[in-house]
Write an enzyme that holds these catalytic residues in place. Structure first.
Site, PDB file in Angstrom:
ATOM      1  N   ASP A 116      -3.795   7.482   4.237  1.00 41.34           N
ATOM      2  CA  ASP A 116      -3.281   6.149   4.551  1.00 41.34           C
ATOM      3  C   ASP A 116      -3.994   5.619   5.797  1.00 41.34           C
ATOM      4  O   ASP A 116      -4.473   6.402   6.626  1.00 41.34           O
ATOM      5  CB  ASP A 116      -1.769   6.237   4.796  1.00 41.34           C
ATOM      6  N   GLU A 117      -4.075   4.298   5.941  1.00 42.72           N
ATOM      7  CA  GLU A 117      -4.682   3.654   7.112  1.00 42.72           C
ATOM      8  C   GLU A 117      -6.088   4.219   7.374  1.00 42.72           C
ATOM      9  O   GLU A 117      -6.459   4.543   8.506  1.00 42.72           O
ATOM     10  CB  GLU A 117      -3.807   3.838   8.358  1.00 42.72           C
ATOM     11  N   GLN A 122      -8.141  -4.990   8.997  1.00 44.10           N
ATOM     12  CA  GLN A 122      -7.116  -4.592   9.964  1.00 44.10           C
ATOM     13  C   GLN A 122      -7.579  -3.430  10.838  1.00 44.10           C
ATOM     14  O   GLN A 122      -6.761  -2.724  11.428  1.00 44.10           O
ATOM     15  CB  GLN A 122      -5.809  -4.224   9.245  1.00 44.10           C
ATOM     16  N   ARG A 126       1.626 -10.623  10.263  1.00 45.20           N
ATOM     17  CA  ARG A 126       2.941  -9.999  10.485  1.00 45.20           C
ATOM     18  C   ARG A 126       4.055 -10.946  10.056  1.00 45.20           C
ATOM     19  O   ARG A 126       5.202 -10.531   9.887  1.00 45.20           O
ATOM     20  CB  ARG A 126       3.157  -9.672  11.971  1.00 45.20           C
ATOM     21  N   LYS A 178       0.814  -1.216   0.000  1.00 45.24           N
ATOM     22  CA  LYS A 178       0.000   0.000   0.000  1.00 45.24           C
ATOM     23  C   LYS A 178       0.851   1.272   0.000  1.00 45.24           C
ATOM     24  O   LYS A 178       0.506   2.254  -0.667  1.00 45.24           O
ATOM     25  CB  LYS A 178      -0.962   0.009   1.189  1.00 45.24           C
ATOM     26  N   THR A 179       1.962   1.268   0.766  1.00 42.09           N
ATOM     27  CA  THR A 179       2.806   2.464   0.794  1.00 42.09           C
ATOM     28  C   THR A 179       3.399   2.727  -0.586  1.00 42.09           C
ATOM     29  O   THR A 179       3.512   3.873  -1.033  1.00 42.09           O
ATOM     30  CB  THR A 179       3.924   2.305   1.833  1.00 42.09           C
TER      31      THR A 179
END
Length: 739
Positions: A222-223, A253, A611, A36-37
């Site tokens: 973002d997020e 998430q 993770r 995503k980044t």
């Protein structure tokens, strides 16, 4: 376009579709590890390469670190000058920039102060004192939490008062109004104001609202799943003039509902922004195939989600492992052995992390890793023995062992409150200094009591403290757990924790963990393992003091990270251990009665799983020790977490607890060890780790199970002791503790 081509040349089709979106609102559902980044960076680089003024691009992140990383990536793609002209920062940092420029319009000095939590509590504490509010029911922290919730929901003091359903809420509304007046008088804002005041500006001042919505041609977030209502309104207002809103998030998430994050911001995005497009990023670049299949299977049990299916071009990799330990100490040993095995195979410690649901769970892990010489670092909070409630109670123990310990004495002398305030402390310090050699504070206080130099109330408090310490000293030669139980009883420390509302459960759990640690001192001596029999308490305190020093590790050192699953979000590791997978821990007991909260717990487990790149070890304890309010320790058991059972059998290898025997033939074809599972295929409700009920003995936990000529034979721990019974006489015992 020369800058744009290398940016997108190696993107997958979905990533490229997001980056090349022609305009208007777009929701990018970006699964864990899906890049995503990279997509956000490439999107900004494309905008700039196509001629958009960098000063017209606003990007929101949720941490300063994320903002720095994004700016650095953009700088590498488009150059330093363009990157510096962008507005990239957190919601709060962006709010400050806007409010500095609009200070006159919103009635603020340009250099307004920003109050942190301690500043806020000081203001609220003074207000509560002026209103003569009882501290037990109106603690500053509780009042501030209610005020913060109101600000995040954009509820003013007047509206809060109008909607207040109870006398308590009306009192909170009164404090809220006075609190706002104090901030205004001081030319100050708190963190919630940095967003709420921007929303109010753009809502109440049409000219300013139009100007700021024209100021940015593109808004990126973002997020997005972590945004609350006020942040949503801020984004909505800033994008209102052009509609070019590009948000990236993952509904699976969303794990911060307890602090105001609103999942509906993602789920209802198309309704809030008509004509919005949707892109799903499902290709994962982090985890092995088996880990992704396990994560997909678990999260599919949630209803409140957009839906996606992560996949990877990586190989399947190793199957996940589950180990049921006897208790928390055995769980820590199994985790340590897992870490040892990785190190022996050439792996680095910093490639592994141990995740858990509550901070209290770190105590047994810290002790085990320290004893084995494995370096570790605790992330997102202080080490166990540095936690306030632990330090409070350890200070009492230090005062028992060493009456001259001034630091310990001053920490506990008015804890709980005994009427020993600053004026009395000044008297004690003066009395101590009058003697040669100088008296210890405790001795000086005793002298003042003998001399009748204190007021009646202060003398009563001092006498109570001195008597308590003398009583505990008299118990020093006995079992340390009995001394600790008496300490809690006399100080009513646990009852004082119950006044702390949301934090009470966590702090009480830490006290219980301390009690469990003390109980192991006597157990070690009984087993002949103590290094200095006869002075158990002093030995324990020495270990605790060394633990504090051992936690200070250098940045970037090769060490295992210990952290909560919440704090692991955004991180990745080659190997991940998820500990404490029992009903009541993960999912947490507070979430078991709410469907929405249970789904958030499942998302938290999903975050923990994703993770990991290569290896996952899941652990649970058949029993965990906790402190009984009446004194002493009790071992309580719970079912293995439902999340473990939601992982398909073919993806998970299960290990039996030491000494356990399987309920059926080995190798039953599904990869499980039936005797060690909660809910194995073909296993009965009496499998190892299950809570069961017996008509004569009551509730218990199955420790071992094996097939015999007369049927399933089980070893079960009941409140009255361990019994051997036939499985046909056992029925399911529910989720609660068996004893």
């Amino acid at each position: 376009m020369t800058l744009f081509t290398p940016v997108v040349s190696d993107l997958n089709p979905e990533q490229r579709a997001a980056v090349e979106h022609p305009g208007g609102p777009l929701l990018v559902i970006a699964g864990a590890g899906s890049g995503k980044t990279r997509v956000l960076t490439a999107r900004i680089a494309r905008l700039l390469a196509s001629g958009v003024d960098p000063r017209a691009v606003l990007a929101f992140t949720f941490t300063n670190r994320a903002a720095r990383e994004m700016r650095e990536r953009i700088e590498r793609a488009v150059g330093a000058a363009a990157a510096r002209a962008l507005w990239v920062g957190t919601f709060h940092a962006t709010g400050v920039r806007i409010l500095r420029q609009e200070a006159a319009r919103v009635g603020l000095p340009r250099d307004f102060a920003i109050y942190d939590r301690e500043d806020q509590e000081g203001v609220v504490r003074d207000i509560a004192r002026r209103l003569a509010l009882p501290e037990a029911g109106y603690r500053p922290a509780l009042l501030l939490d209610r005020i913060s919730d109101a600000k995040s929901a954009l509820v003013s003091p007047a509206e809060f008062e109008r909607l207040a359903p109870s006398p308590f809420e009306r009192r909170v509304a009164e404090v809220y109004g006075l609190y706002e007046a104090e901030l205004r008088a001081s030319g100050a804002l708190d963190f919630d104001d940095l967003i709420a005041r921007v929303v109010a500006l753009m809502r109440d001042d049409p000219e300013a609202g139009a100007r700021w919505s024209r100021r940015f041609a593109h808004v990126l977030v973002d997020e997005y799943q972590d945004t609350n209502h006020a942040q949503f309104r801020m984004v909505q207002a800033l994008a209102a003039g052009h509609g070019n809103l590009f948000v990236v998030g993952d509904d699976d998430q969303s794990i911060y509902g307890w602090r105001g994050a609103d999942l509906s911001n993602v789920l209802d995005f198309e309704r809030a922004f008509p004509g919005a497009a949707l892109v799903r990023l499902e290709q994962n670049y982090r985890s092995s195939g088996n880990i992704l299949r396990a994560a997909n299977a678990v999260i599919a049990n949630n209803r409140a989600r957009k839906g996606k299916n992560l996949w990877s071009e990586r190989e399947d990799g190793a199957r996940l492992r589950f180990a049921l330990a006897a208790d928390e100490a055995d769980e820590a040993r199994r985790i340590r052995r897992f870490l040892d095995a990785r190190a022996a195979a050439g792996g680095r410690y910093d490639e592994a992390a141990v995740l858990y649901r509550t901070n209290a769970q770190s105590r047994a892990l810290e002790s085990e890793l320290r004893g084995a010489g494995i370096p570790f670092e605790i992330v997102g909070g202080v080490a166990f023995y540095q936690r306030r409630e632990v330090k409070d109670l350890v200070a009492y123990l230090r005062a028992v062992v060493n009456p001259a310990d001034a630091a310990a004495f001053w920490r506990i002398w008015n804890l709980p409150r005994r009427g020993l305030g600053d004026a009395v402390r000044a008297r004690v310090e003066a009395r101590a200094a009058a003697e040669r050699p100088v008296l210890a504070p405790r001795a000086a206080l005793a002298a003042l009591v003998r001399e009748g130099a204190l007021t009646r109330a202060a003398a009563a408090g001092a006498t109570d403290l001195l008597a308590l310490l003398a009583e505990l000293e008299g118990m020093r030669a006995g079992p340390v757990e009995e001394l600790f139980a008496r300490l809690l009883e006399r100080t009513r420390y646990l009852e004082s924790l119950d006044e702390e509302a949301e934090s009470a459960a966590e702090r009480r759990a830490n006290v219980e963990e301390l009690a469990a640690a003390l109980a192991t001192v006597s157990a070690r001596e009984a087993a002949g393992e103590a290094e200095a029999p006869g002075d158990r308490l002093a030995a324990f305190l020495a270990d605790a003091a060394l633990a504090t020093d051992a936690d200070r590790l250098e940045e970037g050192a090769d060490r295992v990270l210990l952290l909560t699953a919440h704090n692991a979000k955004g991180l990745e590791f080659a190997a991940v251990v998820i500990a404490g997978l029992e009903e009541g821990l993960m999912p947490h007991a507070s979430a078991l009665e709410s469907d929405s909260e249970l789904e958030e717990e499942r998302r938290l487990f999903y975050v923990a799983l994703t993770r990991a790149r290569d290896e996952v070890l899941l652990t649970a304890a058949a029993y965990r020790r906790r402190f009984a309010p009446g004194g002493g320790m009790v071992a309580s058991g719970a079912r293995i977490s439902r999340f473990v059972d939601e992982i398909p059998a073919g993806l998970l290898d299960r290990e039996r607890p030491a000494g356990a025997r399987p309920t059926g033939r080995s190798g039953d074809g599904d990869g499980r060890s039936p005797g060690a599972t909660a809910g194995s295929r073909g296993a009965t409700h009496a499998a190892v780790g299950r809570v069961v009920y017996h008509e004569q003995f009551g509730r218990g936990l199955v420790l071992e199970a094996e097939e015999g000529s007369g049927g399933l034979k089980c070893t079960v721990r009941f409140a009255s002791g361990v019994k051997r019974v036939l499985g046909r006489f056992l029925s399911p015992g529910g989720h609660d503790d068996p004893a």
